[in-house]
Design a protein around this motif. Structure first.
Motif, PDB file in Angstrom:
ATOM      1  N   ARG A  54       0.445  -1.371   0.399  1.00  0.00           N
ATOM      2  CA  ARG A  54      -0.084  -0.244  -0.093  1.00  0.00           C
ATOM      3  C   ARG A  54       0.644   1.087   0.336  1.00  0.00           C
ATOM      4  NH1 ARG A  54      -4.573   0.376   4.555  1.00  0.00           N
ATOM      5  NH2 ARG A  54      -5.590   1.826   2.835  1.00  0.00           N
ATOM      6  N   LEU A  55       1.617   1.310  -0.760  1.00  0.00           N
ATOM      7  CA  LEU A  55       2.505   2.212  -0.826  1.00  0.00           C
ATOM      8  C   LEU A  55       2.305   3.758  -1.080  1.00  0.00           C
ATOM      9  CD1 LEU A  55       6.025   3.067  -0.182  1.00  0.00           C
ATOM     10  CD2 LEU A  55       6.233   2.177  -2.670  1.00  0.00           C
ATOM     11  N   GLU A  56       1.405   3.213  -1.877  1.00  0.00           N
ATOM     12  CA  GLU A  56       0.187   4.965  -2.664  1.00  0.00           C
ATOM     13  C   GLU A  56      -0.053   5.218  -1.342  1.00  0.00           C
ATOM     14  OE1 GLU A  56      -1.864   5.968  -6.478  1.00  0.00           O
ATOM     15  OE2 GLU A  56      -1.115   4.703  -7.018  1.00  0.00           O
ATOM     16  N   ASP A  57      -0.515   4.780  -1.235  1.00  0.00           N
ATOM     17  CA  ASP A  57      -1.859   4.916   0.127  1.00  0.00           C
ATOM     18  C   ASP A  57      -0.604   6.165   1.188  1.00  0.00           C
ATOM     19  OD1 ASP A  57      -3.901   4.176  -0.669  1.00  0.00           O
ATOM     20  OD2 ASP A  57      -3.866   1.910  -0.241  1.00  0.00           O
ATOM     21  N   VAL A  58       0.635   5.278   1.788  1.00  0.00           N
ATOM     22  CA  VAL A  58       1.055   6.023   2.618  1.00  0.00           C
ATOM     23  C   VAL A  58       1.854   6.606   1.574  1.00  0.00           C
ATOM     24  CG1 VAL A  58       3.553   5.720   3.563  1.00  0.00           C
ATOM     25  CG2 VAL A  58       1.755   3.728   3.479  1.00  0.00           C
ATOM     26  N   TYR A  59       1.957   7.141   1.420  1.00  0.00           N
ATOM     27  CA  TYR A  59       2.298   8.257   0.550  1.00  0.00           C
ATOM     28  C   TYR A  59       1.406   9.281   0.246  1.00  0.00           C
ATOM     29  CZ  TYR A  59       6.909   6.513  -1.854  1.00  0.00           C
ATOM     30  OH  TYR A  59       7.909   5.863  -2.042  1.00  0.00           O
ATOM     31  N   GLY A  60       0.392   9.069   0.263  1.00  0.00           N
ATOM     32  CA  GLY A  60      -0.955  10.364   0.532  1.00  0.00           C
ATOM     33  C   GLY A  60      -0.844  10.579   1.733  1.00  0.00           C
ATOM     34  N   GLU A  61      -0.720   9.798   2.188  1.00  0.00           N
ATOM     35  CA  GLU A  61      -1.430   9.777   3.903  1.00  0.00           C
ATOM     36  C   GLU A  61      -0.081  10.876   5.292  1.00  0.00           C
ATOM     37  OE1 GLU A  61      -3.426   9.134   6.694  1.00  0.00           O
ATOM     38  OE2 GLU A  61      -4.949   7.320   5.393  1.00  0.00           O
ATOM     39  N   LEU A  62       1.297  10.230   4.554  1.00  0.00           N
ATOM     40  CA  LEU A  62       2.461  11.571   4.308  1.00  0.00           C
ATOM     41  C   LEU A  62       2.244  12.359   3.629  1.00  0.00           C
ATOM     42  CD1 LEU A  62       5.286   9.245   3.925  1.00  0.00           C
ATOM     43  CD2 LEU A  62       4.698   9.920   6.378  1.00  0.00           C
ATOM     44  N   GLU A  63       1.423  13.108   2.557  1.00  0.00           N
ATOM     45  CA  GLU A  63       1.563  14.135   2.071  1.00  0.00           C
ATOM     46  C   GLU A  63       0.360  14.409   2.892  1.00  0.00           C
ATOM     47  OE1 GLU A  63      -0.032  16.045  -1.585  1.00  0.00           O
ATOM     48  OE2 GLU A  63      -1.007  14.217  -1.917  1.00  0.00           O
ATOM     49  N   GLU A  64      -1.182  14.328   3.399  1.00  0.00           N
ATOM     50  CA  GLU A  64      -1.830  14.745   4.221  1.00  0.00           C
ATOM     51  C   GLU A  64      -1.205  15.613   5.619  1.00  0.00           C
ATOM     52  OE1 GLU A  64      -5.507  13.506   6.315  1.00  0.00           O
ATOM     53  OE2 GLU A  64      -5.287  12.678   4.407  1.00  0.00           O
ATOM     54  N   TYR A  65       0.107  14.448   6.176  1.00  0.00           N
ATOM     55  CA  TYR A  65       0.071  14.883   7.317  1.00  0.00           C
ATOM     56  C   TYR A  65       1.588  16.301   7.134  1.00  0.00           C
ATOM     57  CZ  TYR A  65       3.761  14.495  11.345  1.00  0.00           C
ATOM     58  OH  TYR A  65       4.521  15.181  12.466  1.00  0.00           O
ATOM     59  N   TYR A  66       2.338  16.451   6.418  1.00  0.00           N
ATOM     60  CA  TYR A  66       3.340  17.540   6.095  1.00  0.00           C
ATOM     61  C   TYR A  66       2.079  18.720   5.708  1.00  0.00           C
ATOM     62  CZ  TYR A  66       7.182  14.499   7.244  1.00  0.00           C
ATOM     63  OH  TYR A  66       7.916  13.765   8.327  1.00  0.00           O
ATOM     64  N   THR A  67       1.572  18.438   4.837  1.00  0.00           N
ATOM     65  CA  THR A  67       0.390  19.765   4.848  1.00  0.00           C
ATOM     66  C   THR A  67      -0.499  20.008   5.766  1.00  0.00           C
ATOM     67  OG1 THR A  67      -0.144  19.119   2.284  1.00  0.00           O
ATOM     68  CG2 THR A  67      -2.001  20.184   3.570  1.00  0.00           C
ATOM     69  N   GLN A  68      -0.465  19.072   6.679  1.00  0.00           N
ATOM     70  CA  GLN A  68      -1.323  19.677   7.660  1.00  0.00           C
ATOM     71  C   GLN A  68      -0.170  20.673   9.019  1.00  0.00           C
ATOM     72  OE1 GLN A  68      -3.400  16.872   9.714  1.00  0.00           O
ATOM     73  NE2 GLN A  68      -4.589  16.621   8.073  1.00  0.00           N
ATOM     74  N   VAL A  69       0.964  19.847   8.726  1.00  0.00           N
ATOM     75  CA  VAL A  69       1.791  20.790   9.503  1.00  0.00           C
ATOM     76  C   VAL A  69       2.034  21.834   9.019  1.00  0.00           C
ATOM     77  CG1 VAL A  69       4.772  20.172  10.171  1.00  0.00           C
ATOM     78  CG2 VAL A  69       2.746  17.976  10.175  1.00  0.00           C
ATOM     79  N   ALA A  70       2.433  22.329   7.341  1.00  0.00           N
ATOM     80  CA  ALA A  70       2.841  23.177   7.188  1.00  0.00           C
ATOM     81  C   ALA A  70       1.820  24.328   7.378  1.00  0.00           C
ATOM     82  CB  ALA A  70       3.291  22.858   5.936  1.00  0.00           C
ATOM     83  N   GLU A  71       0.399  23.659   7.768  1.00  0.00           N
ATOM     84  CA  GLU A  71      -0.753  24.787   7.888  1.00  0.00           C
ATOM     85  C   GLU A  71      -0.467  24.900   9.171  1.00  0.00           C
ATOM     86  OE1 GLU A  71      -4.074  26.693   7.579  1.00  0.00           O
ATOM     87  OE2 GLU A  71      -2.604  26.532   6.085  1.00  0.00           O
ATOM     88  N   ALA A  72       0.108  24.061  10.225  1.00  0.00           N
ATOM     89  CA  ALA A  72      -0.328  24.984  11.428  1.00  0.00           C
ATOM     90  C   ALA A  72       1.588  25.677  11.769  1.00  0.00           C
ATOM     91  CB  ALA A  72      -0.058  23.744  12.438  1.00  0.00           C
ATOM     92  N   ARG A  73       2.056  25.734  11.473  1.00  0.00           N
ATOM     93  CA  ARG A  73       3.242  26.532  11.066  1.00  0.00           C
ATOM     94  C   ARG A  73       2.805  27.664  10.689  1.00  0.00           C
ATOM     95  NH1 ARG A  73       8.152  22.108   8.955  1.00  0.00           N
ATOM     96  NH2 ARG A  73       8.487  21.238  11.480  1.00  0.00           N
ATOM     97  N   ARG A  74       1.996  27.733   9.133  1.00  0.00           N
ATOM     98  CA  ARG A  74       1.935  29.045   9.076  1.00  0.00           C
ATOM     99  C   ARG A  74       1.028  29.781   9.870  1.00  0.00           C
ATOM    100  NH1 ARG A  74      -2.494  31.501   6.812  1.00  0.00           N
ATOM    101  NH2 ARG A  74      -3.397  30.132   6.674  1.00  0.00           N
ATOM    102  N   GLN A  75       0.298  29.528  10.405  1.00  0.00           N
ATOM    103  CA  GLN A  75      -1.265  29.872  11.339  1.00  0.00           C
ATOM    104  C   GLN A  75      -0.629  30.545  12.519  1.00  0.00           C
ATOM    105  OE1 GLN A  75      -4.049  27.099  12.457  1.00  0.00           O
ATOM    106  NE2 GLN A  75      -4.848  27.086  10.581  1.00  0.00           N
ATOM    107  N   ILE A  76       0.623  29.415  12.853  1.00  0.00           N
ATOM    108  CA  ILE A  76       1.826  29.802  14.239  1.00  0.00           C
ATOM    109  C   ILE A  76       1.806  31.113  14.261  1.00  0.00           C
ATOM    110  CG2 ILE A  76       2.905  28.958  16.149  1.00  0.00           C
ATOM    111  CD1 ILE A  76       2.158  26.531  15.977  1.00  0.00           C
ATOM    112  N   LEU A  77       2.954  31.316  12.495  1.00  0.00           N
ATOM    113  CA  LEU A  77       3.548  32.740  12.539  1.00  0.00           C
ATOM    114  C   LEU A  77       2.445  33.780  12.348  1.00  0.00           C
ATOM    115  CD1 LEU A  77       6.117  30.807  10.135  1.00  0.00           C
ATOM    116  CD2 LEU A  77       6.435  31.740  12.644  1.00  0.00           C
ATOM    117  N   SER A  78       1.819  33.401  11.321  1.00  0.00           N
ATOM    118  CA  SER A  78       0.432  34.617  11.016  1.00  0.00           C
ATOM    119  C   SER A  78       0.469  34.790  12.799  1.00  0.00           C
ATOM    120  CB  SER A  78      -0.127  33.964   9.776  1.00  0.00           C
ATOM    121  OG  SER A  78      -1.654  34.950  10.590  1.00  0.00           O
ATOM    122  N   ARG A  79      -0.503  33.564  14.078  1.00  0.00           N
ATOM    123  CA  ARG A  79      -0.460  34.253  14.799  1.00  0.00           C
ATOM    124  C   ARG A  79       0.565  34.824  15.872  1.00  0.00           C
ATOM    125  NH1 ARG A  79      -5.054  29.908  15.524  1.00  0.00           N
ATOM    126  NH2 ARG A  79      -6.563  29.973  13.685  1.00  0.00           N
TER     127      ARG A  79
END
Length: 85
Positions: A54-79
């Protein structure tokens, strides 16, 4: 990876070159990611994807995780910058 590695400058291209070299050297996908300097947790998740087919699924999960991490960092910096404005 070869296309990404052919671009000049930036850390993404250097990661692509190192990943391609490790894979061409016979490394597993998870081993190549670990050898390239990705976190051990990513390597473990990718290894699970390799094992289960299920490597393709795992890549999708990692993409989602790192997208959420980037958004959280952006919000923290913005706030944190808001009071300075």
């Amino acid at each position: 990876l070869e296309i990404m590695g052919g671009r000049r400058g930036g850390s993404l291209s250097s990661y692509a070159v190192r990943l391609a070299a490790a894979l061409q050297g016979g490394s597993t996908v998870s081993g190549a990611f670990l050898a390239t300097g990705f976190p051990a947790s990513d390597g473990a998740v990718i290894e699970a994807g390799e094992t289960t087919g299920r490597l393709e699924d795992v890549y999708g999960e990692l993409e989602e995780y790192y997208t959420q991490v980037a958004e959280a960092r952006r919000q923290i910096l913005s706030r944190s910058a808001y009071p300075l404005v």
